[in-house]
Design a protein around this motif. Structure first.
Motif, PDB file in Angstrom:
ATOM      1  N   PHE B 331     -42.985   3.454  27.383  1.00  0.00           N
ATOM      2  CA  PHE B 331     -41.816   3.489  26.483  1.00  0.00           C
ATOM      3  C   PHE B 331     -41.804   4.793  25.385  1.00  0.00           C
ATOM      4  O   PHE B 331     -42.018   4.337  24.223  1.00  0.00           O
ATOM      5  CB  PHE B 331     -41.671   2.119  25.878  1.00  0.00           C
ATOM      6  CG  PHE B 331     -41.917   0.964  26.856  1.00  0.00           C
ATOM      7  CD1 PHE B 331     -40.960   0.870  27.656  1.00  0.00           C
ATOM      8  CD2 PHE B 331     -42.830   0.172  26.989  1.00  0.00           C
ATOM      9  CE1 PHE B 331     -41.106  -0.200  28.758  1.00  0.00           C
ATOM     10  CE2 PHE B 331     -43.134  -0.705  27.998  1.00  0.00           C
ATOM     11  CZ  PHE B 331     -42.306  -0.994  28.833  1.00  0.00           C
ATOM     12  N   ASP B 332     -41.305   5.912  26.026  1.00  0.00           N
ATOM     13  CA  ASP B 332     -41.601   6.956  25.068  1.00  0.00           C
ATOM     14  C   ASP B 332     -40.185   7.620  24.944  1.00  0.00           C
ATOM     15  O   ASP B 332     -40.195   8.701  24.212  1.00  0.00           O
ATOM     16  CB  ASP B 332     -42.509   8.007  25.531  1.00  0.00           C
ATOM     17  CG  ASP B 332     -41.954   8.272  27.153  1.00  0.00           C
ATOM     18  OD1 ASP B 332     -41.041   7.972  27.568  1.00  0.00           O
ATOM     19  OD2 ASP B 332     -42.668   8.929  27.891  1.00  0.00           O
ATOM     20  N   ILE B 334     -38.065   8.916  26.963  1.00  0.00           N
ATOM     21  CA  ILE B 334     -37.879  10.219  27.902  1.00  0.00           C
ATOM     22  C   ILE B 334     -37.130   9.772  28.940  1.00  0.00           C
ATOM     23  O   ILE B 334     -36.079  10.337  29.333  1.00  0.00           O
ATOM     24  CB  ILE B 334     -39.299  10.797  28.534  1.00  0.00           C
ATOM     25  CG1 ILE B 334     -40.151  11.314  27.260  1.00  0.00           C
ATOM     26  CG2 ILE B 334     -38.912  11.814  29.513  1.00  0.00           C
ATOM     27  CD1 ILE B 334     -39.785  12.644  26.821  1.00  0.00           C
ATOM     28  N   ARG B 335     -37.518   8.490  29.929  1.00  0.00           N
ATOM     29  CA  ARG B 335     -36.877   8.272  31.121  1.00  0.00           C
ATOM     30  C   ARG B 335     -35.837   7.247  30.923  1.00  0.00           C
ATOM     31  O   ARG B 335     -34.693   7.110  31.527  1.00  0.00           O
ATOM     32  CB  ARG B 335     -37.846   7.988  32.221  1.00  0.00           C
ATOM     33  CG  ARG B 335     -38.755   9.179  32.549  1.00  0.00           C
ATOM     34  CD  ARG B 335     -39.846   8.849  33.340  1.00  0.00           C
ATOM     35  NE  ARG B 335     -40.842   7.837  32.346  1.00  0.00           N
ATOM     36  CZ  ARG B 335     -41.613   7.829  31.537  1.00  0.00           C
ATOM     37  NH1 ARG B 335     -41.804   9.295  31.232  1.00  0.00           N
ATOM     38  NH2 ARG B 335     -42.182   6.952  30.849  1.00  0.00           N
ATOM     39  N   VAL B 346     -40.395  17.159  21.309  1.00  0.00           N
ATOM     40  CA  VAL B 346     -40.967  16.099  22.188  1.00  0.00           C
ATOM     41  C   VAL B 346     -41.694  15.325  21.246  1.00  0.00           C
ATOM     42  O   VAL B 346     -41.643  14.015  21.547  1.00  0.00           O
ATOM     43  CB  VAL B 346     -41.569  16.759  23.587  1.00  0.00           C
ATOM     44  CG1 VAL B 346     -42.906  17.349  23.287  1.00  0.00           C
ATOM     45  CG2 VAL B 346     -41.738  15.631  24.587  1.00  0.00           C
ATOM     46  N   TYR B 350     -41.015  11.290  20.541  1.00  0.00           N
ATOM     47  CA  TYR B 350     -42.006  10.070  21.109  1.00  0.00           C
ATOM     48  C   TYR B 350     -42.032   9.434  19.591  1.00  0.00           C
ATOM     49  O   TYR B 350     -41.971   8.066  19.786  1.00  0.00           O
ATOM     50  CB  TYR B 350     -43.368  10.770  21.249  1.00  0.00           C
ATOM     51  CG  TYR B 350     -43.602  11.286  22.662  1.00  0.00           C
ATOM     52  CD1 TYR B 350     -42.616  10.788  23.849  1.00  0.00           C
ATOM     53  CD2 TYR B 350     -44.562  12.381  22.855  1.00  0.00           C
ATOM     54  CE1 TYR B 350     -43.121  11.312  25.131  1.00  0.00           C
ATOM     55  CE2 TYR B 350     -44.637  12.895  23.966  1.00  0.00           C
ATOM     56  CZ  TYR B 350     -44.016  12.502  25.069  1.00  0.00           C
ATOM     57  OH  TYR B 350     -44.325  13.098  26.496  1.00  0.00           O
ATOM     58  N   ARG B 354     -40.375   5.380  19.517  1.00  0.00           N
ATOM     59  CA  ARG B 354     -41.175   4.395  19.255  1.00  0.00           C
ATOM     60  C   ARG B 354     -41.339   3.703  17.983  1.00  0.00           C
ATOM     61  O   ARG B 354     -41.340   2.574  17.916  1.00  0.00           O
ATOM     62  CB  ARG B 354     -42.722   4.893  19.581  1.00  0.00           C
ATOM     63  CG  ARG B 354     -42.794   5.458  21.066  1.00  0.00           C
ATOM     64  CD  ARG B 354     -44.161   6.007  21.518  1.00  0.00           C
ATOM     65  NE  ARG B 354     -45.384   5.186  21.359  1.00  0.00           N
ATOM     66  CZ  ARG B 354     -45.828   4.399  22.266  1.00  0.00           C
ATOM     67  NH1 ARG B 354     -44.866   3.939  23.716  1.00  0.00           N
ATOM     68  NH2 ARG B 354     -46.853   3.884  22.355  1.00  0.00           N
TER      69      ARG B 354
END
Lengths: 520, 496
Positions: B331-332, B334-335, B346, B350, B354
């Motif tokens: 669970f970052d 990104i996707r 990036v 993150y 989070r």
């Protein structure tokens, strides 16, 4: 990299090299932990599912075929197979890694304690400065051609590959200066086998030979296409240098981005010289990862290992450990095919091939299969000319077209037929080359081409004698000169007779008849 | 439909619902609508659900009713209203884990256990509230607000599967699925007066449940009767090719033998657990009373101490967070899931996604687990915890040479007040002291109501522990106790 610069450095410093070789198991039908197909390229994010995308709740299920392929690889390089092994999670954050951990193996890999014997001959022998001092217990043989040395295989383990990042807006697709990045997960979860060598390699040439040898073995096993260009075989090198005679190891650097065997050699050679120069200048080597720039032919620091991640490895709880029984391992061993060294020796023994040719042939299993199919048709007596064709014009054709064996218009049966046509004197070797070119363009069988073109070689001695007589009658001055001692004119006469015979005269017979009549 | 039969919808068992549909007494569609009527009335006060799925329920009911019309044989749980903890994927729903970080996440595939329950004819009524990512014992750690206990709205329903427990206790659904990593089914079961089972590890596929601690997680049912629990287990148990830890063990019909009684069964009370200092006297008394009942029914009751299991809580709070810290890495931002806006790079993306996406308890567990796995600490923490786990497993194995089932309280106290332990994580962690050792050993356990508190009237549960893959014996004991005690576990629902 000037070779003498490397050897000059190697006279004073010993290089210590270990390789990490990642091989994608491209011959498998599915990815490491899901059913998605394994392939190169394709529309981004089309070969993905909840598992290889790391969606919430998805679980990995190990691909048994990948485990078997890894154990097979281990057995092929004399590894011991662990009776108890398991996957671990290697944890770090990166956008190309869907779960932000990679399922890999840590202290319980499938295979360990193996070795590969490599032969070094030709120019590369000179890099091994200490050959006469015989300091290495790994040197198994040496003769006038070169030497054989043993490279230890520390371990072979299995893991999953990551996705691929595409950095948009930067130069050459690199991240620095990029505006944004895209991720393609097609490759994510591809079974990736990692082989780690012992630091037994002493020269860039040995590193190249070692990587080439592994490629030939993995091709024989049929587990990967081992394409360094497409990245299905990736080689990283750990290199350090130490003054000759020093026992303590120097600080190592890790070299990445060596995507051909030549690059592997050149990058390691560059790095050895760089480290030696640094030490000579009173500097010290920093432990770091360095990227090889193929264009600039140099390495540059990527990231410092001193800031290295703590990967927090722990046993993968989504899978149970593997317990291989001796029976299971023997079942895998029974699937070992003939390996390149054994095949090379058989080619020498059964077909009388020169060792170098035999090795080249055996290094590519499908190429060796091609040769064996052809030689089965021609019989062993034509093995030598067959190899010359296979390694000569035929290889050149494949390379020029950039195609694989499977895509070749020239089949093993066609090449066998061509060699037979030359062998039995139906056509000359020179005609054979013309026929071969036609085979590669039309895909027609050589016999058909010869018939269609009326290229049949004339071995009828009456016809040859008549042609020789006509040429001699038409060239009294040259005949006189020849007989006066200018025997080099023989070549001119052969040419004239062949022209008279529209190129179809048997060259051997033409020479023979000409010599007899001119010397009469 | 007869109004009278559905007016007590909240009391109907799974079998009664299927029988009623088969006999034409009511339709599956009427059952679905009865469930939603009850939810309409109670949900504003209880907040058991994160999402209701009336369209999915209607479609499922229509399929059942079509089968009835066509005279086809109905599956075993035909028309049974079911709810799922919101960490189970189901296409057509969000799967949020009660977390801001997955607030808008939509499932793209089905959790295997959910799919099996629906294939058995159950109606998907909705997704239940939970402690965020199943971290908690009160359902207070939900990003969407706490669930309230139907027995007393000022109290917690337990957790982390508190929504699933409350929905069944309040009669909003007939069965529900929860997940149990350290007691997250059994403890809320005890606190809501429901039957709550964690099957043997590997008995039910974990595919599709958002992982908390992979080596501990197991899906299981909440029901209002032991027979219903057996029926749900029948539907969801068995090997799944998608879960490498699901076993190929034969799956018996768990309803067989439920009425066989306990005569001659060797029942061991875990004496040092019952006598644990933090165990409320009324809970201890209820446990003793349940044992006495079993003895009366013919069981051979004996005593055993499990001293290693006392260390279960400590081992669990290393292993659980260690695995969770890894499982929650994805669970970052990104996707999918929450992404912090305007990240600089990036790393910033993150860290902020989070930090903003996870709640306090999730962050606490991730930090605990990350630390426990760190280089230099791994052996002392994770290594020691795994050794403890092995010792606990051996201790249970030895105990099961003497006994067929073991008995402990399920939770040391009755339901506590909302907010009572929210600021004291350690006291909250103690809620699971009896349930955790089973997860560490992979054993099945079931909580059945055994008493109501004389002072508060709140339910008290007893935990029956079975041997690996012997849920049948465990269920048989549970069923015998249920029948002998014949408790009315209908919550008063006062104040609604």
């Amino acid at each position: 990299m000037a070779k003498d610069r490397l050897t000059e450095v190697l006279e004073r410093y010993e290089a210590v090299i270990g390789l990490e070789i990642h091989t994608e198991l491209t011959s498998l039908n599915s990815k490491m932990f899901c059913g998605c197909p394994v392939a190169f390229g394709g529309e981004p994010n089309t070969r993905v599912c909840p598992v290889c995308l790391g969606l919430p709740g998805a679980l990995p299920v190990p691909n048994e075929a990948a485990v078997e392929a890894t154990v097979l690889a281990g057995l092929s390089v004399e590894c011991a197979i662990a009776p108890y092994s398991q996957f671990h999670r290697k944890q770090y954050f990166y956008p190309d890694m869907p779960k932000d951990y990679q399922i890999s193996q840590y202290d319980l890999p499938f295979c360990g304690f193996g070795h590969v014997d490599i032969e070094v001959d030709g120019d590369g022998v000179a890099e091994r400065i200490d050959l006469d001092a015989a300091v290495s217990a790994n040197l198994l043989e040496r003769d006038s051609d070169g030497y054989v040395t043993r490279i230890g295989v520390t371990r072979i383990h299995l893991e999953e590959d990551t996705g691929k990042m595409v950095h948009v807006g930067g130069s050459e697709g690199r991240i620095s200066g990029a505006d944004h990045s895209l991720v393609d997960f097609n490759r994510a979860g591809t079974p990736l086998m990692e082989l780690v060598s012992e630091p037994d390699i002493r020269t860039p040439e040995e590193a190249r030979r070692f990587a080439q040898k592994l490629r030939s073995i993995f091709l024989a096993l049929g587990i990967s296409d081992c394409s360094m260009e497409e990245g299905s075989m990736r080689v990283d090198g750990n290199v350090s240098v130490r003054p000759r005679g020093q026992v303590e190891l120097g600080t190592k650097s890790e070299i990445k981005n060596m995507n051909s065997f030549k690059t592997l050699h050149d990058a390691l050679a560059y790095e050895i010289v760089r480290q030696a120069d640094e030490i000579d200048a009173g500097g010290r080597i920093v432990q770091e990862t360095r990227h090889y720039d193929v264009g600039a032919k140099r390495t540059s620091a990527l990231r410092s290992k001193e800031e290295a991640h703590d990967y927090r490895y722990f046993p993968e709880p989504d899978m149970v450990p593997f317990e291989f029984t001796p029976e299971w391992i023997e079942g895998i061993r029974a699937r070992l095919p003939e390996l390149p060294d054994a095949r090379r020796d058989r080619f020498v023994r059964d077909f009388g091939l020169p060792k170098g040719d035999a090795r080249t042939l055996a290094a590519d299993a499908s190429f060796a299969d091609f040769f064996e199919e052809a030689v089965a048709l021609t019989g062993p007596s034509l093995a030598k000319p067959l190899v010359n064709w296979a390694l000569g014009d035929f290889s050149a054709y494949l390379n020029a077209e950039g195609i694989s064996l499977g895509e070749s218009r020239v089949t093993s049966a066609m090449l066998a037929e061509l060699v037979e046509l030359i062998g039995d004197g139906t056509i000359s070797g020179k005609q054979g080359k013309v026929v071969f070119v036609e085979m590669t363009t039309s895909g027609d069988a050589p016999g058909a081409i010869v018939a269609l073109r009326g290229m049949k070689q004339v071995s009828d001695s009456d016809a040859i004698e008549a042609a020789v007589d006509r040429v001699m009658a038409a060239s009294p001055a040259e005949v006189a000169n020849y007989r006066a001692g200018k025997t080099t004119l023989i070549g001119w006469f052969v040419g004239q007779v062949m022209r008279e015979m529209k190129g179809q005269g048997n060259p051997g017979l033409v020479n023979e008849v000409l010599a007899r009549k001119l010397d009469a | 439909m007869t109004v009278s039969s559905l007016s007590d919808f909240s009391q109907l068992s799974a079998r009664a619902i299927r029988d009623g549909i088969v006999s034409g007494e009511f339709s599956a569609a009427e059952i679905a609508s009865a469930a939603y009527s009850r939810i309409d009335a109670l949900e504003p006060d209880i907040h058991a659900f994160n999402e209701l799925t009336p369209q999915l329920a209607e479609e499922a009911a229509a399929r059942i009713d079509a089968k009835v019309a066509a005279g086809e044989l109905l599956p075993p749980l035909a028309g049974v209203p079911a709810a799922f903890k919101d960490n189970m994927n189901l296409v057509g729903t969000h799967t949020t884990c009660s977390s801001r970080i997955l607030k808008n996440y939509q499932s793209v595939y089905d959790c295997s256990a959910v799919r099996r329950l629906l294939d058995a004819g159950a109606l998907p009524i909705g997704k239940c509230n939970m402690d965020e990512f199943a971290f908690g014992s009160s359902t207070e750690n939900s990003a969407f607000g706490p669930t309230r206990n139907p027995w007393d709205l000022d109290r917690v329903p337990g957790g982390s599967s508190g929504g699933s427990a409350a929905a069944v206790a309040a009669g909003m659904v007939t069965v529900s699925l929860g997940s149990d990593t350290g007691g997250s089914i059994r403890q809320p079961g005890a606190l809501t007066g429901t039957v709550a089972m964690k099957p043997t590890y590997g008995r039910v596929s974990r595919y599709g449940i958002v992982a908390f601690a992979s080596s501990l997680d197991q899906i299981g049912p909440f029901t209002r009767s032991v027979e219903d629990a057996a029926m749900v287990l029948n539907a969801i148990a068995g090997h799944d090719d998608m879960d490498a830890t699901s076993v190929r063990e034969a799956v018996p019909d768990f309803t067989v033998g439920l009425g066989d009684g306990v005569k001659g069964l060797r029942v061991g009370v875990v004496r040092d657990m019952v006598d644990l200092e933090g165990c409320a006297p009324e809970v201890r008394a209820a446990t003793e009373s349940a044992l006495a009942t079993l003895a009366t029914l013919g069981a051979e009751v004996g005593e055993i101490d499990l001293p290693m299991s006392q260390h279960g809580l400590a081992a669990y709070y290393i292993i659980g967070p260690a695995e969770a810290s890894s499982n929650l890495a994805r669970f970052d931002g990104i996707r999918y899931g929450y992404r912090a806006p305007d990240a600089a790079d990036v790393l910033d993306l993150y860290m902020r996604s989070r930090a903003e996406g996870f709640g306090a308890e999730s962050i606490r567990r991730i930090m605990l687990g990350t630390h426990a796995l760190s280089s230099g600490y791994y052996d002392a923490y994770y290594g020691t915890a795994q050794k403890t786990r092995t010792l606990i497993t051996r201790e249970f194995a030895a105990a099961f040479e003497r006994f067929d089932v073991l008995i402990t309280p399920t939770a040391p106290t009755v339901a506590f007040k909302i907010g009572e332990k929210a600021e004291d994580p350690l006291s909250m962690y103690l809620s699971d002291v009896y349930t955790i050792p089973l997860n560490l050993a992979g054993l099945p356990g079931i909580s059945v109501p055994c008493a109501k508190s004389a002072t508060t009237g709140l339910p008290i549960g007893v935990q029956i522990i079975g041997n690996h893959f012997d849920e049948s014996t465990m269920l048989r004991v549970a069923s015998a106790l249920e029948a002998a005690l014949a408790l009315d576990m209908t919550p008063p629902l006062t104040g609604i």
